[in-house]
Design an enzyme around this catalytic site. Structure first.
Site, short mmCIF file in Angstrom:
data_model
loop_
_atom_site.label_atom_id
_atom_site.label_comp_id
_atom_site.label_asym_id
_atom_site.label_seq_id
_atom_site.Cartn_x
_atom_site.Cartn_y
_atom_site.Cartn_z
N ASN A 123 -6.94 -0.01 10.08
CA ASN A 123 -6.97 -1.39 9.62
C ASN A 123 -5.54 -1.88 9.52
O ASN A 123 -4.90 -1.75 8.47
CB ASN A 123 -7.69 -1.49 8.27
CG ASN A 123 -7.95 -2.93 7.85
OD1 ASN A 123 -7.35 -3.86 8.37
ND2 ASN A 123 -8.87 -3.11 6.91
N HIS A 181 -16.48 1.91 32.48
CA HIS A 181 -16.84 3.15 31.79
C HIS A 181 -16.89 2.92 30.27
O HIS A 181 -17.76 3.46 29.58
CB HIS A 181 -15.82 4.24 32.13
CG HIS A 181 -15.66 4.48 33.59
ND1 HIS A 181 -16.65 5.04 34.35
CD2 HIS A 181 -14.63 4.23 34.44
CE1 HIS A 181 -16.24 5.13 35.62
NE2 HIS A 181 -15.02 4.64 35.69
N SER A 187 -4.45 1.76 -3.05
CA SER A 187 -5.55 1.61 -2.09
C SER A 187 -6.82 2.27 -2.61
O SER A 187 -7.92 1.70 -2.51
CB SER A 187 -5.14 2.21 -0.74
OG SER A 187 -6.18 2.06 0.20
N TYR A 208 4.88 -0.53 -0.38
CA TYR A 208 5.77 0.56 0.01
C TYR A 208 7.23 0.10 0.06
O TYR A 208 8.10 0.70 -0.59
CB TYR A 208 5.34 1.11 1.36
CG TYR A 208 6.18 2.27 1.85
CD1 TYR A 208 6.00 3.55 1.33
CD2 TYR A 208 7.14 2.09 2.84
CE1 TYR A 208 6.76 4.61 1.77
CE2 TYR A 208 7.91 3.14 3.29
CZ TYR A 208 7.72 4.40 2.75
OH TYR A 208 8.48 5.44 3.19
N HIS A 236 -10.35 0.30 -3.54
CA HIS A 236 -11.60 0.68 -2.86
C HIS A 236 -12.66 1.08 -3.88
O HIS A 236 -13.83 0.68 -3.76
CB HIS A 236 -11.34 1.84 -1.90
CG HIS A 236 -10.77 1.41 -0.58
ND1 HIS A 236 -9.44 1.14 -0.40
CD2 HIS A 236 -11.37 1.22 0.63
CE1 HIS A 236 -9.23 0.80 0.86
NE2 HIS A 236 -10.38 0.83 1.50
N ARG A 251 -2.61 4.30 9.57
CA ARG A 251 -1.82 3.19 10.07
C ARG A 251 -2.56 2.34 11.09
O ARG A 251 -2.24 1.16 11.27
CB ARG A 251 -0.51 3.71 10.71
CG ARG A 251 0.48 4.28 9.73
CD ARG A 251 1.84 4.45 10.39
NE ARG A 251 1.77 5.35 11.54
CZ ARG A 251 2.01 6.65 11.48
NH1 ARG A 251 2.36 7.21 10.33
NH2 ARG A 251 1.93 7.40 12.56
N ASN A 274 -1.48 8.86 11.15
CA ASN A 274 -1.64 7.85 12.20
C ASN A 274 -2.96 7.08 12.04
O ASN A 274 -3.04 5.88 12.30
CB ASN A 274 -1.59 8.51 13.57
CG ASN A 274 -1.63 7.50 14.70
OD1 ASN A 274 -0.70 6.72 14.89
ND2 ASN A 274 -2.71 7.50 15.46
#
Length: 562
Positions: free
Chosen positions: A426, A142, A461, A438, A465, A423, A420
């Protein structure tokens, strides 16, 4: 005797099951006694029994599927949370009054505290043997059908382009001028990458080897550390930071060639930082205990790390026993297919829309139509970038290096929260940000500023970018930075991990699709505004101001598809 018992057993098994047939006409009396399964002509309602069994079987199968799905989801969440919690566990704080000798000075205590930073053997990312998630999902028919649907869509894009070109030109056009332009000056790109890679191999390892070998024997360890650290930061800022960017801008690389150099620049910066960050605490710890020798990684270990599809340094990684070259070839062919897929997406969906767009000061109708028309190509580019790089490219290199931990991403498509999603989209970059931004920020702040640490991660980040896009596109237009820092931060707290249920997954996908449409629309408008409304002598303020805000004209269709 035995025969009579066998007959008796058979009669006891058969008689209750088919009483109407055995009793003949007497079945009517049994029906009158209240048996609902026996009809007036003496036949059992077989269809009723079969239907009941089928309904019961369907209920059991449905319940089984639901229970297995719920159990699998709970087990996955438990294992992920257990890994994350174990990674978050730090060594217990050591009381200075009980663990330090009173004869130690404050300077020696601070050095010992710095030497007790987590080492590669301490709590951190644990590498285990595991396959990529899509490799497992593609074994299901599927899921593989969805992959086939994307292939069918690519075939339709190709046929559409060929048919339109044949109608317009009277011949088949197979020159791929957009790809040729985007990957221009490729020999110079390869030479630039080779210089970056060799410098990243020689300079950080040489500095670390020199510092580690002299640190324990030197009486002036602090001065030596300062000099070595300053030399390393100078190399990162000048050798890997400024020079590649200068080469890209000086030679006017086209967009795809710029992406190759700049992304490799960022990757090597992160890898060299990880190598130094993971090994310096080990040298400091060994220097405190006079009997333990200094552990210096071999150059082959560092070389393997530079090619390995991870940004977290370890002396060794789990390895597969063999290399499946057929698998490697398949992944590289899929990368090539995604490249042509993106080409046709831009040729059929983006270029015809934006090269003739009406650029005005602000037109709400044009802007809304532009955003919604850009959602489909934006989503396709998102999927292609994910599949080509995070799945195919990284798995191909992992297979060639026999790198066994293939968790480059998780099931981000099932996310019900942006926390989520960040996390799981990537995992390779997330691990680096978590371990070196962090956690180190929390260590320096004494674990008191967790919200500030998260904000700092988002800022780093977003800046990286935006830097990549600004250099690669050749203009500064901080759309991604604003989406990242404004909406990304807000959604990270609104759509948090406590949001469960399908509706939150729908909200996540809707906002993600809309964000992709905004990015494609605004960056494409600015790209064509930069081309058709050039400034002869722009000031610094003109470079910061988007050209699409001041370019008020109807852009005519051009022969050049760029």
């Amino acid at each position: 005797m035995a025969n009579s018992e066998g007959i008796g057993l058979r009669s006891r098994r058969v008689a209750p099951r088919m009483p109407g047939i055995l009793d003949g006409d007497d079945s009517g009396s049994s029906s009158s006694n209240g048996d609902p399964r026996i009809t007036s002509n003496g036949k059992m309602e077989v269809e009723h029994v079969i239907n009941k069994k089928l309904q019961l079987k369907m209920k059991v199968e449905h319940l089984k599927a639901g229970l297995m799905k719920q159990l699998d989801s709970q087990v996955n969440e438990f294992v992920d949370s257990l890994i994350e919690e174990s990674a978050c566990l730090d060594p217990p704080a050591v009381s200075s009054s009980s663990s330090f000798s009173p004869s130690l000075s404050d300077k020696e205590r601070s050095k010992l505290k710095f030497g007790q930073l987590r080492t590669p053997l301490d709590q951190g990312k644990q590498f285990v043997v595991r396959r990529s998630l899509l490799d497992e999902l593609f074994e299901v028919n599927h899921i593989r059908t969805i992959y086939h649907m994307f292939i069918a869509l690519l075939i339709l894009f190709i046929l559409s382009t060929l048919v339109v070109d044949f109608i317009d030109e009277g011949r088949l056009v197979l020159d791929f001028d957009l790809l040729v332009y985007a990957f221009g000056q490729l020999p110079l790109v390869v030479f630039t990458w080779l210089c970056m890679f060799l410098s990243a191999l020689v300079v950080p390892y040489g500095l670390f080897h020199l510092w580690a070998g002299q640190y324990q024997a030197s009486r002036r360890g602090t001065l030596l550390s300062v000099l070595a650290g300053a030399a390393f930061l100078l190399y990162q800022g000048l050798g890997l930071g400024f020079l590649p960017t200068y080469v890209v801008l000086r030679n006017g690389f086209p967009p795809a060639s710029r992406f190759i150099v700049i992304l490799e620049q960022v990757r090597l910066l992160m890898k060299t930082h990880s190598f130094v960050r993971e090994n310096v605490p080990r040298v400091l710890a060994s220097a405190q205990s006079k009997n333990s020798p200094v552990v210096i990684p071999q150059v082959t270990q560092y070389l393997y790390f530079l090619f390995a599809p991870t940004l977290i340094y370890r002396d060794s990684y789990p390895r597969n026993p063999v290399i499946r070259w057929g698998y490697v070839a398949t992944k590289f062919l899929q990368v090539l297919g995604c490249l042509f897929y993106a080409y046709y997406v831009f040729v059929r969906l983006c270029i015809p829309q934006f090269r003739s767009i009406n650029l005005q000061l602000f037109d709400l109708r044009v802007m809304v139509l532009c955003v919604f028309n850009s959602i489909l190509p934006g989503v396709l580019v998102l999927f292609l970038a994910f599949f080509a790089f995070l799945h195919c490219w990284l798995n191909a290199f992992a297979e060639m290096l026999r790198f066994a931990d293939r968790m480059f991403y998780k099931d981000w498509w099932n996310s019900t929260s942006y926390a989520n999603y960040y996390r799981t989209w990537n995992v390779v970059v997330h691990d680096w940000l978590y371990n070196y931004i962090y956690r180190d920020f929390l260590w320096m702040s004494g674990k008191r500023l967790r919200a500030t640490a998260m904000l700092f991660v988002f800022t780093v980040s977003a800046v990286v970018h935006e830097y990549v896009l600004a250099v690669c596109f050749g203009f500064f237009y901080p759309v991604l930075f604003c989406l990242f820092m404004c909406f990304g931060m807000v959604f990270n707290f609104i759509l948090h991990d406590r949001r469960k249920g399908p509706i939150w997954n729908v909200i996540m996908w809707t906002s993600l699709f809309l964000g992709q449409g905004v990015l494609i629309c605004l960056y494409s408008q600015e790209w064509y505004a930069q081309r058709y409304c050039p400034l002869q002598e722009p000031s610094f303020l003109d470079l910061l101001k988007p050209r699409s805000w001041t370019c008020h004209q109807q852009i005519a269709p051009a022969e050049d598809s760029r």
